[in-house]
Design an enzyme around this catalytic site. Sequence first.
Site, PDB file in Angstrom:
ATOM      1  CG  ASP A 151       1.140  -2.522  11.298  1.00 28.15           C
ATOM      2  OD1 ASP A 151       1.986  -1.959  10.579  1.00 28.15           O
ATOM      3  OD2 ASP A 151       0.295  -3.321  10.849  1.00 28.15           O
ATOM      4  NE  ARG A 180      17.608  15.667  -4.554  1.00 31.44           N
ATOM      5  CZ  ARG A 180      17.270  16.931  -4.646  1.00 31.44           C
ATOM      6  NH1 ARG A 180      17.619  17.768  -3.687  1.00 31.44           N
ATOM      7  NH2 ARG A 180      16.586  17.373  -5.684  1.00 31.44           N
ATOM      8  NE  ARG A 229      -1.216  -5.349  -0.603  1.00 37.23           N
ATOM      9  CZ  ARG A 229      -1.686  -4.106  -0.490  1.00 37.23           C
ATOM     10  NH1 ARG A 229      -2.215  -3.521  -1.555  1.00 37.23           N
ATOM     11  NH2 ARG A 229      -1.647  -3.457   0.656  1.00 37.23           N
ATOM     12  CG  HIS A 284      -8.409   3.571   0.014  1.00 32.16           C
ATOM     13  ND1 HIS A 284      -9.485   2.769   0.301  1.00 32.16           N
ATOM     14  CD2 HIS A 284      -7.361   2.741  -0.214  1.00 32.16           C
ATOM     15  CE1 HIS A 284      -9.113   1.501   0.232  1.00 32.16           C
ATOM     16  NE2 HIS A 284      -7.836   1.457  -0.070  1.00 32.16           N
ATOM     17  CG  ASP A 341      -2.179  -0.015   8.978  1.00 32.33           C
ATOM     18  OD1 ASP A 341      -3.096   0.844   8.989  1.00 32.33           O
ATOM     19  OD2 ASP A 341      -2.203  -1.022   8.256  1.00 32.33           O
ATOM     20  CB  THR A 400       2.738   0.688   6.549  1.00 29.33           C
ATOM     21  OG1 THR A 400       1.406   0.370   6.960  1.00 29.33           O
ATOM     22  CG2 THR A 400       3.679   0.472   7.722  1.00 29.33           C
ATOM     23  NE  ARG A 453      -6.464  -5.779   6.344  1.00 35.95           N
ATOM     24  CZ  ARG A 453      -6.156  -5.431   5.094  1.00 35.95           C
ATOM     25  NH1 ARG A 453      -7.104  -5.179   4.240  1.00 35.95           N
ATOM     26  NH2 ARG A 453      -4.907  -5.332   4.710  1.00 35.95           N
ATOM     27  N   GLY A 469       0.819  -1.208   0.000  1.00 35.13           N
ATOM     28  CA  GLY A 469       0.000   0.000   0.000  1.00 35.13           C
ATOM     29  C   GLY A 469       0.850   1.254   0.000  1.00 35.13           C
ATOM     30  CG  ASP A 477       3.064  -6.863   7.452  1.00 38.99           C
ATOM     31  OD1 ASP A 477       2.660  -6.372   6.385  1.00 38.99           O
ATOM     32  OD2 ASP A 477       2.304  -7.363   8.300  1.00 38.99           O
ATOM     33  N   GLY A 478       4.449  -7.148   4.495  1.00 39.22           N
ATOM     34  CA  GLY A 478       4.460  -8.013   3.316  1.00 39.22           C
ATOM     35  C   GLY A 478       5.687  -7.781   2.462  1.00 39.22           C
ATOM     36  CB  THR A 479       7.388  -4.627   1.492  1.00 39.33           C
ATOM     37  OG1 THR A 479       6.232  -4.068   0.864  1.00 39.33           O
ATOM     38  CG2 THR A 479       8.633  -4.221   0.710  1.00 39.33           C
ATOM     39  N   GLY A 489     -10.558  14.856  20.377  1.00 43.17           N
ATOM     40  CA  GLY A 489     -11.448  14.950  21.524  1.00 43.17           C
ATOM     41  C   GLY A 489     -12.682  14.084  21.388  1.00 43.17           C
ATOM     42  CB  ALA A 490     -13.272  10.885  19.624  1.00 45.66           C
TER      43      ALA A 490
END
Length: 328
Positions: A135, A30, A77, A258, A133, A131, A177, A16, A108-110, A191-192
């Site tokens: 994560d 560079r 991908r 997205h 995420d 990414t 996800r 992604g 992580d997939g990469t 401030g949710a």
Amino acid sequence: MAKDKIKRIAVFTSGGDAPGMNAAIRAVVRTAAYHDLHIFGIHNGYEGMIDGDLRRLDIRDVGNIIYRGGTILKTARSKRFMTPEGRRSAYEALQAFDVDACVAIGGDGTFTGAKVFSEEYDIPIIGIPGTIDNDLFGTDYTIGYDTAVNTAVQAVDKIRDTADSHNRLFFVEVMGRNSGFIALATGIASGAGNVVIPEVDTSLEHLIELLRLGVKRKKMFGIIVVAEGHKLGPTTEVAQKVQEAIDFYDTKVTIIGHMQRGGSPSALDRLLASRLGFGAVEGLLAGESNKMIGLVNNEVVFTPFGEAISNSKTPNRNLVRMAEILAI
């Protein structure tokens, strides 16, 4: 591979897209040029590597891209790269261009593909975490995360106006996800009234009880930020159940989607991408290989791909507790 053996480096983006990838590409190109290395860009990630879609880059090719979202090298991908035959074709393509080492920008997939490839063909690879995420183990922040949070916060700020005007309760779904980093940061910064993330078990009954307390305090509107991978079920169904239990609010759902992956990267993401792109090339020249570069406590570190992929990274529990307290 010794420093004096590396003469040609290839850089590519995979998986992604994330805001700041272009800034990382710029830094790689560079820095390579500074060290008098030949630098190639691989188009379309591992798919392009298999197809031999490489072209020489110089500093002019990366001018005025630091502020651009997406990736000038494109990304994809690749199922073919998951096969031994695909990786063999990719290696042969790199050999045709005399590429000595690679910089892989992705998640992580990469890095899973890079780990296998580096071990099979003994080609030095450094991964840059790109990414939204956030994560990946081995870095405090990943490229694109800060921009994604800023995008989500801006959206919540706008939704708040409508929520306040109509006494509405909004469930705002953000990306994540398997990770709640974006949701947690967005919830705190906007401030949710509540945050629901995959890493923390939250029952629907508990959520409804908190909302009822808000009604008793005459809280006229509400915003709940949820990560797409939360465990309560589809967000639209959760909102419907809440509406049935509490008729005080007109309950709505907004899925940002997205939008969080696009847009001009924030200053923090540009700085992070520049530091990691620079460090990736210098790391290769220093003999680092089969590792992800990251930033921990504001210092550049290298983490073996295996550790970066297999170890989990979860949101700070103190931040989770703080979000609950500040939402009162």
